[in-house]
Design a protein around this motif. Structure first.
Motif, mmCIF file in Angstrom:
data_model
loop_
_atom_site.group_PDB
_atom_site.id
_atom_site.type_symbol
_atom_site.label_atom_id
_atom_site.label_comp_id
_atom_site.label_asym_id
_atom_site.label_seq_id
_atom_site.Cartn_x
_atom_site.Cartn_y
_atom_site.Cartn_z
ATOM 1 N N GLN A 1 -7.087 -39.018 73.201
ATOM 2 C CA GLN A 1 -6.811 -38.228 74.404
ATOM 3 C C GLN A 1 -6.280 -36.833 74.089
ATOM 4 O OE1 GLN A 1 -4.957 -40.368 77.690
ATOM 5 N NE2 GLN A 1 -5.403 -42.341 76.703
ATOM 6 N N ASN A 2 -6.296 -36.412 72.826
ATOM 7 C CA ASN A 2 -5.938 -35.047 72.443
ATOM 8 C C ASN A 2 -7.122 -34.156 72.791
ATOM 9 O OD1 ASN A 2 -5.536 -32.593 71.093
ATOM 10 N ND2 ASN A 2 -4.377 -33.595 69.445
ATOM 11 N N PRO A 3 -6.971 -33.238 73.749
ATOM 12 C CA PRO A 3 -8.136 -32.482 74.235
ATOM 13 C C PRO A 3 -8.784 -31.622 73.149
ATOM 14 C CG PRO A 3 -6.086 -31.561 75.089
ATOM 15 C CD PRO A 3 -5.736 -32.865 74.455
ATOM 16 N N ASP A 4 -7.990 -31.065 72.236
ATOM 17 C CA ASP A 4 -8.583 -30.253 71.173
ATOM 18 C C ASP A 4 -9.529 -31.104 70.310
ATOM 19 O OD1 ASP A 4 -7.339 -27.899 71.912
ATOM 20 O OD2 ASP A 4 -5.543 -28.352 70.714
ATOM 21 N N VAL B 1 -10.806 -34.216 71.034
ATOM 22 C CA VAL B 1 -11.869 -34.865 71.807
ATOM 23 C C VAL B 1 -12.979 -33.873 72.130
ATOM 24 C CG1 VAL B 1 -12.423 -35.969 74.016
ATOM 25 C CG2 VAL B 1 -10.357 -36.629 72.767
ATOM 26 N N ASN B 2 -12.620 -32.689 72.559
ATOM 27 C CA ASN B 2 -13.631 -31.704 72.937
ATOM 28 C C ASN B 2 -14.414 -31.196 71.722
ATOM 29 O OD1 ASN B 2 -12.946 -31.891 75.618
ATOM 30 N ND2 ASN B 2 -11.533 -30.143 75.591
ATOM 31 N N ALA B 3 -13.717 -31.021 70.584
ATOM 32 C CA ALA B 3 -14.420 -30.595 69.368
ATOM 33 C C ALA B 3 -15.424 -31.648 68.918
ATOM 34 C CB ALA B 3 -13.414 -30.306 68.260
ATOM 35 N N GLN B 4 -15.017 -32.894 69.072
ATOM 36 C CA GLN B 4 -15.923 -33.974 68.667
ATOM 37 C C GLN B 4 -17.137 -34.041 69.597
ATOM 38 O OE1 GLN B 4 -14.389 -38.091 68.754
ATOM 39 N NE2 GLN B 4 -14.939 -38.193 66.578
ATOM 40 N N LYS B 5 -16.898 -33.861 70.893
ATOM 41 C CA LYS B 5 -18.017 -33.863 71.842
ATOM 42 C C LYS B 5 -18.974 -32.707 71.558
ATOM 43 C CE LYS B 5 -15.692 -36.131 75.737
ATOM 44 N NZ LYS B 5 -15.171 -35.971 77.124
ATOM 45 N N ARG B 6 -18.405 -31.543 71.196
ATOM 46 C CA ARG B 6 -19.252 -30.394 70.897
ATOM 47 C C ARG B 6 -20.120 -30.659 69.654
ATOM 48 N NH1 ARG B 6 -18.610 -25.528 73.026
ATOM 49 N NH2 ARG B 6 -16.387 -25.855 73.490
ATOM 50 N N GLU B 7 -19.507 -31.294 68.631
ATOM 51 C CA GLU B 7 -20.271 -31.615 67.422
ATOM 52 C C GLU B 7 -21.416 -32.574 67.735
ATOM 53 O OE1 GLU B 7 -19.571 -33.546 62.947
ATOM 54 O OE2 GLU B 7 -17.956 -33.538 64.438
ATOM 55 N N PRO C 1 -17.397 -26.372 79.638
ATOM 56 C CA PRO C 1 -16.682 -27.609 79.983
ATOM 57 C C PRO C 1 -15.915 -28.212 78.819
ATOM 58 C CG PRO C 1 -19.033 -28.018 79.768
ATOM 59 C CD PRO C 1 -18.853 -26.527 79.681
ATOM 60 N N LEU C 2 -16.203 -27.792 77.582
ATOM 61 C CA LEU C 2 -15.540 -28.345 76.409
ATOM 62 C C LEU C 2 -14.399 -27.458 75.911
ATOM 63 C CD1 LEU C 2 -18.598 -29.754 74.408
ATOM 64 C CD2 LEU C 2 -17.068 -30.944 75.992
ATOM 65 N N ALA C 3 -14.063 -26.437 76.672
ATOM 66 C CA ALA C 3 -12.920 -25.598 76.306
ATOM 67 C C ALA C 3 -11.642 -26.274 76.788
ATOM 68 C CB ALA C 3 -13.058 -24.219 76.938
ATOM 69 N N THR C 4 -10.605 -26.280 75.945
ATOM 70 C CA THR C 4 -9.346 -26.927 76.273
ATOM 71 C C THR C 4 -8.500 -25.999 77.134
ATOM 72 O OG1 THR C 4 -9.384 -28.144 74.187
ATOM 73 C CG2 THR C 4 -7.272 -27.993 75.324
ATOM 74 N N THR C 5 -8.000 -26.556 78.285
ATOM 75 C CA THR C 5 -7.177 -25.761 79.206
ATOM 76 C C THR C 5 -5.702 -26.086 79.007
ATOM 77 O OG1 THR C 5 -7.209 -27.416 80.960
ATOM 78 C CG2 THR C 5 -9.060 -25.846 80.886
ATOM 79 N N ALA C 6 -4.821 -25.270 79.581
ATOM 80 C CA ALA C 6 -3.391 -25.514 79.515
ATOM 81 C C ALA C 6 -3.021 -26.808 80.228
ATOM 82 C CB ALA C 6 -2.628 -24.333 80.145
ATOM 83 N N THR C 7 -3.718 -27.109 81.323
ATOM 84 C CA THR C 7 -3.463 -28.364 82.039
ATOM 85 C C THR C 7 -3.814 -29.563 81.160
ATOM 86 O OG1 THR C 7 -3.969 -27.277 84.137
ATOM 87 C CG2 THR C 7 -4.036 -29.696 84.102
ATOM 88 N N ASP C 8 -4.940 -29.469 80.408
ATOM 89 C CA ASP C 8 -5.322 -30.551 79.500
ATOM 90 C C ASP C 8 -4.224 -30.804 78.465
ATOM 91 O OD1 ASP C 8 -7.771 -30.801 80.772
ATOM 92 O OD2 ASP C 8 -8.796 -29.449 79.381
ATOM 93 N N LYS C 9 -3.676 -29.736 77.907
ATOM 94 C CA LYS C 9 -2.657 -29.887 76.871
ATOM 95 C C LYS C 9 -1.370 -30.471 77.435
ATOM 96 C CE LYS C 9 -4.319 -26.207 73.810
ATOM 97 N NZ LYS C 9 -3.981 -24.960 73.095
ATOM 98 N N GLU C 10 -0.999 -30.036 78.625
ATOM 99 C CA GLU C 10 0.227 -30.537 79.239
ATOM 100 C C GLU C 10 0.104 -32.028 79.544
ATOM 101 O OE1 GLU C 10 2.940 -29.730 83.255
ATOM 102 O OE2 GLU C 10 1.319 -28.356 82.719
ATOM 103 N N ARG C 11 -1.062 -32.442 80.069
ATOM 104 C CA ARG C 11 -1.282 -33.861 80.366
ATOM 105 C C ARG C 11 -1.201 -34.711 79.086
ATOM 106 N NH1 ARG C 11 -6.155 -33.471 82.283
ATOM 107 N NH2 ARG C 11 -5.477 -32.950 84.391
ATOM 108 N N TYR C 12 -1.756 -34.199 77.980
ATOM 109 C CA TYR C 12 -1.744 -34.952 76.719
ATOM 110 C C TYR C 12 -0.327 -35.065 76.158
ATOM 111 C CZ TYR C 12 -2.162 -35.962 71.753
ATOM 112 O OH TYR C 12 -1.982 -36.511 70.511
ATOM 113 N N GLN C 13 0.442 -33.960 76.258
ATOM 114 C CA GLN C 13 1.797 -33.991 75.724
ATOM 115 C C GLN C 13 2.667 -35.024 76.448
ATOM 116 O OE1 GLN C 13 2.927 -29.873 76.119
ATOM 117 N NE2 GLN C 13 1.757 -29.238 74.273
#
Length: 779
Positions: A581-584, A586-592, A630-642
């Motif tokens: 659930q770490n957006p950085d 998860v999103n990097a993996q989806k992009r790959e 859609p695969l860019a990490t937002t501030a809201t994504d990071k706050e939810r993960y933290q």
């Protein structure tokens, strides 16, 4: 592998495995199949405190007639009843009676006729009947009074004048005569070979005298008829045998020679004494002496006297053609004389390898069973391809007439000597019932033969023992197979069933199921428990479990009581990773994954054919979504993960951060034989790992199971049985992803001419090379 299912929930991963309904057909204990333990044979597999066995001691006089190939004999047998039973009659084996024209063996032979028959086949069908059965001339008690007897094919019942009570002995005598079979023409475990080149005979005498049958606590009298396949059940005893032969014959025999000074020249006696101390084969009778004897046939007779203690049988061989060599072998605290007897036609192969093979066998078998207890061990070359007796064996294989030989001949000779000399341990000492259970001597001995072959030479070309070598048999038609636990006379595919399959089973047991340390200890314990006794299958099965602490009922049931085979398939693999659930990440993996996704055929052609799109021509049509990632990490994504990460315990954080891979692998048992699962995982970085899973994984479901593997590195392939340990009959379903195995076809032109063996070919080439060199020097 990368396209396999991903996304295992963190807490769902920790749930226990699904347990299928138990199926105990494969893992049920061997209950009713094995006899109930008692005071004679215990539940541990050891002899009980009231174990007993009978005894038969022999004094025999026999004369060989070299003119008409016959023997005349007289024996006195002292039979001791150690059983708790009162006996009113005795059974004696008359195995030579299979050579009677109307014997059960001859009358039950099957055959077919073809539209085209070879002359040799027709000659065999029309050959004059050979009357080779025993002619019993007298059966008398110790006072010379006739005893009543009844002959039933290969068995003779002797009715006792009074019951033989426990601990009593009874002495009686038998006089007989019989012709010796031409082994090349009629087969058999003994017989003669005629050498037309010098007009001499070589005799190998086996089953040559009436022998006591076994009476034991399991069968009572073991008097199953001898039909040719099921071998022999015999009691132990002492023998004194006087063998009268032509004066220039050399006699090889079970036991120790008692009158060397009367039958050997002074030179031969000295060589005999020297050989007893030699550490390599030393000639006692030379080839020159044997050749002279062939040419100058002596008149008169000599009697060779041999004595043997605590043996179950007695055999001998005789010929004026024999070369004789010997060497000393040290086993434990005992010096043993390893010896070979062979005609000149067997050299140079026999002089180089026979006695050395005998010595090697004694060393290896003694290490794994018991120290060889007898004073001599002998290999004799003659017409019999391979047969065994206490201290003495008959072995085949000889070189070509020019002295060359193929690799198959060389290794065939070493193999047959190891096998037949090895039979001294199974069944001559560990004295199983061959008439009933061929596998208990041939199978166990073939297993030990495999070990001895591998200790002879690295890469020794063993025919039996390796699991891969039994695969063709295991997957053959079911109507051509029977379980190993089948009576010897009813076995189909005798060599595979009685030799190869049990030997392979024991090798798998040693290497894959138990491990060498546990197996070797238990196997040696069985040998020590049952040396000079009469073991049964249950005694072997129980001892192997008792001494190792391994429950093997499933193994005995599958390998020995059924015709199931090993065919286990990898059905499928599911790959799971933890969703961190770490957006950085998860999103990097989806992009790959998105970048690596394959393009469809239409997409490939569109890239080539569509030069400009509408949007390319009118950029003003672009809106928010044309620029949105859609695969860019937002501030809201990071706050939810933290917030999520802070809510976890330390152990949960450790699991979440581990980056572990989880693979659910499905296995299906297609062949019916449950076996351990040996699984090799090849990782993305080129390394691999092998996991050994006991056969008990099948205990809840005999047909299909799943197993979860947890790895730190991604797996690119799974392989089942990578080292060919389980005799799996279909390797095409042992890999995931599936791998194609190449097959080959041969192009050939039929050539009816016999090809020279490599030794002959090299000689021919060397001869041509020498010829070319000479002609060149004359120019």
């Amino acid at each position: 592998m990368k396209n396999l299912i991903r996304g295992l929930a963190l807490f769902g991963l920790l749930a226990g495995p699904f347990i299928a309904m138990a199926q105990d057909t494969k893992f049920g204990q061997l209950g009713q199949e094995l006899p109930t333990p008692n005071t004679y044979r215990t539940a541990s597999g050891a002899p009980g405190h009231q174990y007993w066995q009978q005894r038969a001691d022999y004094t025999i006089k026999v004369e060989l007639n070299d003119e008409n190939q016959s023997v005349t004999g007289s024996e006195t047998i002292t039979y001791t009843n150690n059983s708790p039973d009162v006996l009113t009659y005795l059974w004696v084996q008359l195995d030579q009676n299979i050579f009677e024209p109307k014997s059960m063996s001859n009358m039950t032979q099957t055959g077919t006729l073809q539209d085209r028959m070879s002359t040799a086949a027709v000659e065999h069908l029309t050959r004059e009947a050979f009357d080779g059965g025993y002619k019993i001339r007298a059966v008398k008690d110790r006072n010379g009074k006739d005893l009543k007897y009844t002959i039933n094919n290969t068995m003779m019942r002797i009715d006792l004048p009074a019951p033989l009570k426990p601990k009593q002995s009874y002495t009686f005598s038998i006089d007989w005569f019989n012709f010796i079979n031409d082994q090349k023409a009629l087969g058999g475990r003994g017989g003669y070979e005629y050498f037309p080149g010098d007009g001499n005979y070589l005799y190998e005498m086996a089953q040559w005298f009436p022998r006591m049958a076994v009476y034991d606590d399991v069968n009572g009298w073991q008097h199953k008829q001898f039909l040719g396949a099921g071998e022999f059940a015999l009691p132990f005893g002492d023998y004194k045998v006087s063998i009268t032969v032509p004066a220039d014959h050399i006699v090889a025999s079970t036991g120790e020679l008692q009158n060397a000074s009367q039958v050997l020249t002074s030179a031969q006696q000295k060589r005999f004494a020297d050989a007893a101390k030699a550490d390599k084969p030393t000639l006692i009778v030379t080839q020159e002496e044997a050749t002279q004897a062939e040419k100058n046939k002596a008149k008169g007779k000599k009697t060779w006297v041999y004595s043997a203690k605590n043996v179950r049988d007695f055999a001998w061989a005789s010929s004026r053609k024999f070369i004789w060599d010997a060497m000393n072998v040290k086993v434990g605290n005992q010096n043993i004389l390893a010896m070979s007897y062979y005609p000149k036609e067997a050299n140079p192969l026999w002089g180089q390898y026979s006695t050395e093979s005998v010595a090697h066998t004694l060393k290896v078998y003694s290490k794994h069973t018991i120290d060889y207890p007898y004073p001599v061990a002998i290999s004799v070359h003659g017409p019999v391809g391979g047969m065994e007796y206490p201290m003495l064996s008959f072995n085949g294989y000889r070189p070509e007439a020019d002295g060359t030989y193929s690799a198959n001949t060389k290794y065939g000779l070493i193999t047959v000597i190891i096998h037949e000399v090895g039979h001294n341990f199974f069944p001559m000492i560990i004295n199983s019932d061959e008439r009933q259970w061929t596998w208990m001597d041939e199978g166990l001995n073939t297993f030990m033969q495999y070990i001895a072959e591998q200790e002879w030479e690295k890469g020794y070309p063993s025919r039996r023992g390796e699991p891969a070598n039994i695969v063709d048999y295991m997957k053959s038609a079911k109507n051509t197979q029977v379980p190993i636990m089948t009576n010897s006379e009813s076995v189909l595919q005798f060599g595979n069933n009685a030799y190869g399959k049990p030997a392979t089973a024991l090798n798998i047991l040693r290497e894959t199921v138990m491990g060498r340390e546990l197996f070797d200890h238990a196997f040696k314990e069985y040998a020590n428990r049952w040396a000079f006794k009469h073991p049964m299958p249950a005694d072997f099965f129980r001892t192997m479990e008792d001494a190792s602490g391994v429950d093997l009922d499933w193994f005995w049931r599958g390998w020995f009581y059924t015709t199931d085979h090993t065919d286990i398939a990898i059905e499928g693999v599911k790959w799971f990773t933890i969703d961190s659930q770490n957006p950085d990440f998860v999103n990097a993996q989806k992009r790959e994954q998105q970048n690596k996704a394959p393009q469809t055929l239409s997409q490939q052609r569109n890239l080539q054919d569509i030069k400009r799109t509408r949007l390319d021509e009118r950029p003003e049509l672009a809106d928010f979504y044309n620029k949105y990632d859609p695969l860019a990490t937002t501030a809201t994504d990071k706050e939810r993960y933290q917030k999520f990460y802070a809510s976890l315990s330390d152990n949960e954080k450790k699991v979440l951060d581990s980056g572990l891979n989880f693979y659910e692998v499905g296995f299906r048992n297609l062949g019916g034989l449950v076996m351990p699962l040996i699984v090799r995982m090849e990782y993305e970085d080129g390394t691999d790992e092998v996991v050994n899973i006991p056969a008990e994984i099948w205990r809840y479901n005999n047909e299909e199971v799943t197993k979860v593997f947890v790895t730190e590195k991604p797996v690119v392939s799974f392989t089942l049985d990578p080292f060919l340990q389980t005799a799996d009959t279909d390797l095409s379903n042992n890999s995931y992803p599936r791998r194609m195995a190449p097959s080959r076809f041969d192009l050939f032109k039929q050539n009816r001419q016999q090809q020279p063996n490599p030794m002959q070919q090299q000689r021919q080439e060397s001869s041509r090379g020498a010829g070319n060199g000479n002609s060149g020097s004359n120019r």
